[in-house]
Design an enzyme around this catalytic site. Structure first.
Site, short mmCIF file in Angstrom:
data_model
loop_
_atom_site.label_atom_id
_atom_site.label_comp_id
_atom_site.label_asym_id
_atom_site.label_seq_id
_atom_site.Cartn_x
_atom_site.Cartn_y
_atom_site.Cartn_z
N GLU A 118 -49.39 -18.92 -1.03
CA GLU A 118 -49.27 -19.11 0.42
C GLU A 118 -48.46 -17.96 1.00
OE1 GLU A 118 -47.10 -22.78 1.08
OE2 GLU A 118 -45.99 -22.44 -0.76
N LYS A 120 -45.59 -15.64 2.62
CA LYS A 120 -44.12 -15.62 2.62
C LYS A 120 -43.69 -15.23 4.04
CE LYS A 120 -40.06 -13.60 0.41
NZ LYS A 120 -39.40 -13.25 1.67
N ASP A 122 -41.47 -14.42 7.36
CA ASP A 122 -40.25 -13.67 7.66
C ASP A 122 -39.49 -14.42 8.75
OD1 ASP A 122 -38.36 -11.73 7.51
OD2 ASP A 122 -39.46 -10.24 8.67
N TYR A 229 -43.37 -26.22 3.87
CA TYR A 229 -43.93 -25.79 2.59
C TYR A 229 -43.41 -26.58 1.39
CZ TYR A 229 -39.53 -23.14 2.66
OH TYR A 229 -38.20 -22.78 2.76
N LYS A 318 -44.10 -9.32 -2.95
CA LYS A 318 -43.80 -8.64 -1.70
C LYS A 318 -44.85 -7.57 -1.37
CE LYS A 318 -40.36 -9.42 0.15
NZ LYS A 318 -38.98 -8.99 -0.07
N CYS A 412 -13.05 12.78 -6.03
CA CYS A 412 -13.25 11.61 -5.19
C CYS A 412 -12.89 11.95 -3.74
CB CYS A 412 -12.40 10.44 -5.69
SG CYS A 412 -12.39 9.01 -4.57
N CYS A 415 -9.50 9.71 -2.88
CA CYS A 415 -8.18 9.87 -3.52
C CYS A 415 -8.00 11.21 -4.22
CB CYS A 415 -7.93 8.73 -4.50
SG CYS A 415 -8.95 8.83 -5.99
N CYS A 430 -15.31 7.46 -9.70
CA CYS A 430 -13.88 7.77 -9.60
C CYS A 430 -13.17 6.85 -10.59
CB CYS A 430 -13.40 7.50 -8.17
SG CYS A 430 -11.60 7.51 -8.01
N CYS A 435 -7.67 3.75 -6.41
CA CYS A 435 -8.30 4.51 -5.32
C CYS A 435 -8.41 3.61 -4.09
CB CYS A 435 -9.68 4.99 -5.75
SG CYS A 435 -10.66 5.69 -4.41
#
Length: 672
Positions: A118, A120, A122, A229, A318, A412, A415, A430, A435
């Site tokens: 069936e 899907k 949204d 459903y 999907k 990084c 830091c 890092c 950090c």
């Protein structure tokens, strides 16, 4: 007024209600009206006038009560008696074929399985609770276990019957998806733009925003619809043996069921349904993003059970994501809670599937080099799974002169520590656990909805708490002081009180929520739930060996190592123990009971439809020293048979293995 006239008016009132319910169903559910709008309006006005004259005759299920009452002050929580599970997903036909193969292996069969396919939707998943056929409560899915009471808004949706027809039984919990039809959405946005209000980004956002309104009059003015459903509790009266049969039963009760439904023998038919649905996608009057494929038979679903928070018997197939072209303005590296440096492209804003996209993750250095993406490039961008923006291709023909390849920094950006790539990993990290970016992200994750869900603890406030020295680790949230909070920017007395109340509420937390909140690598909500079912106390997890962790079917060596590395770090272990002292930890929401030796050394195979989720029983068996198994053999001690138990029960009788039911298993667990 004499009794004769009163009786005739009462009879007319009931007659009007029945007529209006019938015509509502014809118009909003069957899309096949029999009355003109003028005639319908005349019936409705007559009903309202009768109820005005006799206010004591007004009932909650009257068609006139779809919009009524004052705006709500807030949303109450609703605990779903049967969890509204999430569904795993795939994006290729091969994923569906692998799904079918897993089911056959688990069930120990080679013949074809019947599937239901069936659309899907949204939209927003909801649950409708009917008692004696009357709608008494409607709620959101929430986190699958606890949602919000939005009855006042759901009652305004014409396609949701306030009273069911037929024989729905004493209790029926109906699951469905509320959505906004595309034409209604476009009209709503035209009206908002004309009135100087910002239009909604897409139909799903408009639906979610509408259902979150406290005033039902707002929801009543917007074009919401629903497809149902499935069900939670109840349904015994419907006596359906499978999904397609159940939907026909629900349709007969007056609920709106999508005609696009197929029952197929084998997964190939479901894939063909999906392909046809994708071709029709743009012509549909509502948004969909794929196909949901489920095992049709409820008896087989009972045998398959759940894995963590997802049913083994369902998968979402999907659609391929939609793409647009835009240009890269900048690439910057961001540091996450595990120290990984993630390059993010800032883009010229572009709309994809109704959403404006301005940033896209480039994941890691290898991905940047594979794409050869540079600042200034024209790129194709898609929303993977229709959600997450992703750069998929560079348009080399449109590359401006003078562009330079991008490389992640050696230090990084937060830091200054030298970054490193661990063996077997693609991400640069890092290594500094102190950090500031890592600390902030770990704290944000801890307080987020997927963690302890501390309302009011957003990114900006966490930054202030770190800068002021009030918080260094998650446990410090539970020792915050009101007078110090008041010294922070934009924190008044009410904000401080609300925050402290939310923190106090977060002390009562199931173990799986804490495990997810800790931010252990590879341990998300599902794996946290699995760990919480097997280690009912945090002390047991802290004491667990790597071998014990690897022995859990759903965990495996990678996750086991990650858990061990996290807990072996003295700082992490100390912080976990501090949290244990701050919190009132509850056992997993899926498992109950305390550790015992009632089933020590015994092997159990579960089959058929169980009154409680199979994962719960498996957790209890393990907690009592027993071992759940997938197949029956001479070494099996007991087969626990639920309703519609299949071949495993027959094999047990063949081999002379004891067959018991859930009640007997419960007595065995309580015998220690």
């Amino acid at each position: 007024m004499d009794d004769t006239r009163a009786m005739s008016e009462r009879e007319r009132l009931e007659e009007l209600r029945e007529q209006i319910r019938y015509h509502d169903h014809r118009y909003h559910v069957l899309d096949d009206p029999e009355l003109s709008d003028a005639r319908y309006d005349a019936l409705y006005r007559e009903l309202v006038e009768l109820e005005r004259r006799h206010p004591d005759w007004v009932t909650p299920d009257s068609p006139s009560q779809r919009v009524g009452g004052e705006p709500r002050e807030g949303f109450l929580q609703v605990e779903h008696a049967v969890p509204m599970l999430s569904i795993d997903n795939g994006t290729r036909a091969e994923d569906l074929e692998a799904f079918e193969a897993r089911l056959k292996r688990f069930l120990g069969r080679d013949d074809e399985i019947d599937f239901a396919a069936e659309p899907k939707y949204d939209g927003i998943a909801v649950e409708l609770r009917y008692e004696q056929g009357v709608l008494v409560q409607g709620s959101t899915r929430g986190d699958g276990r606890v949602g919000e009471d939005i009855t006042h808004n759901l009652r305004t949706i014409p396609a949701i019957p306030l009273r069911l027809g037929g024989e729905p039984g004493e209790l029926l919990e109906v699951r469905g998806e509320v959505f906004m039809p595309t034409e209604g959405f476009a009209q709503l946005n035209r009206e908002r733009s004309a009135g100087g209000t910002e239009p909604f980004a897409n139909p799903r956002n408009a639906t979610a925003g509408t259902l979150r309104q406290l005033d039902p009059a707002v929801a009543a003015a917007r074009p919401l619809d629903i497809f149902v459903y499935g069900i939670g509790r109840g349904g015994e009266t419907l006596a359906a043996r499978g999904h397609c049969e159940l939907l026909e039963r629900l349709r007969a009760l007056g609920l709106k069921v999508n005609e696009r439904l197929a029952r197929t023998s084998g997964i190939a038919g479901a894939i063909a349904f999906h392909d046809a649905l994708e071709q029709a996608r743009d012509s549909l009057p509502y948004e969909i993003d794929g196909t949901v494929v489920k095992v049709d038979s409820f008896a087989l679903r009972g045998e398959l059970g759940e894995l963590g928070r997802s049913p083994r018997w369902a998968i979402a197939f999907k659609f391929p994501p939609r793409q647009e072209t835009t240009r890269v303005q900048e690439i910057r590296a961001y540091v996450g809670r595990t120290g990984a440096l993630t390059p993010v492209a800032r883009l010229d804003p572009v709309r994809i599937g109704g959403v404006t996209v301005a940033h896209a993750s480039l994941h890691n250095q290898d991905e940047i080099e594979r794409l050869d993406v540079r600042v200034g490039d024209a790129v194709f961008v898609e929303r993977a799974g229709d959600v997450i923006p992703k750069v998929v291709k560079v348009v080399l023909e449109q590359r401006p002169p003078g562009t330079e390849p991008y490389r992640l920094p050696d230090a990084c950006p937060e830091c200054g520590s030298a970054v490193a790539r661990l063996e077997g990993e693609v991400a640069l990290r890092c290594p500094n656990l102190e950090c500031p970016a890592q600390v902030k992200e770990r704290l944000r994750h801890f307080a987020s909805r997927g963690g302890l869900d501390i309302d009011g603890l957003g990114e900006k406030l966490i930054g202030q708490l770190l800068e002021s020295g009030q918080v260094k680790g998650p446990a410090d949230f539970f020792s915050l002081e009101r007078h110090k909070l008041l010294g922070l920017e934009r924190i008044g007395e009410k904000s401080a009180d609300n925050l402290l109340a939310a923190i106090e509420k977060a002390r009562d937390v199931p173990l799986e929520r804490l495990l997810n909140a800790l931010g252990i690598r590879h341990v998300g909500a599902q794996n946290a739930a699995v760990l919480a079912m097997y280690f009912l106390k945090i002390e047991d997890l802290l004491a667990a060996s790597r071998e014990e962790l690897e022995a859990i079917d759903e965990i495996g060596p990678v996750i086991a190592e990650s858990v061990q590395v996290f807990l072996a770090d003295p700082n992490n272990r100390s912080e976990t123990e501090r949290l244990q002292a701050c919190l009132r930890l509850k056992p997993s929401q899926q498992a109950s009971g305390s550790l015992s030796t009632a089933l020590a050394g015994k092997s159990f195979v579960l089959t058929g439809a169980m009154a409680e989720p199979r994962a719960v029983w498996e957790a209890r068996i393990r907690a009592a020293g027993g071992k759940p198994a997938a197949s029956v053999s001479k070494k099996t001690d007991f087969v626990v048979a639920g309703e519609n138990a299949g071949s495993k029960q027959g094999k047990a009788l063949e081999l002379g293995v004891s067959v018991i039911d859930e009640d007997e298993l419960r007595r065995m667990l309580e015998s220690d």
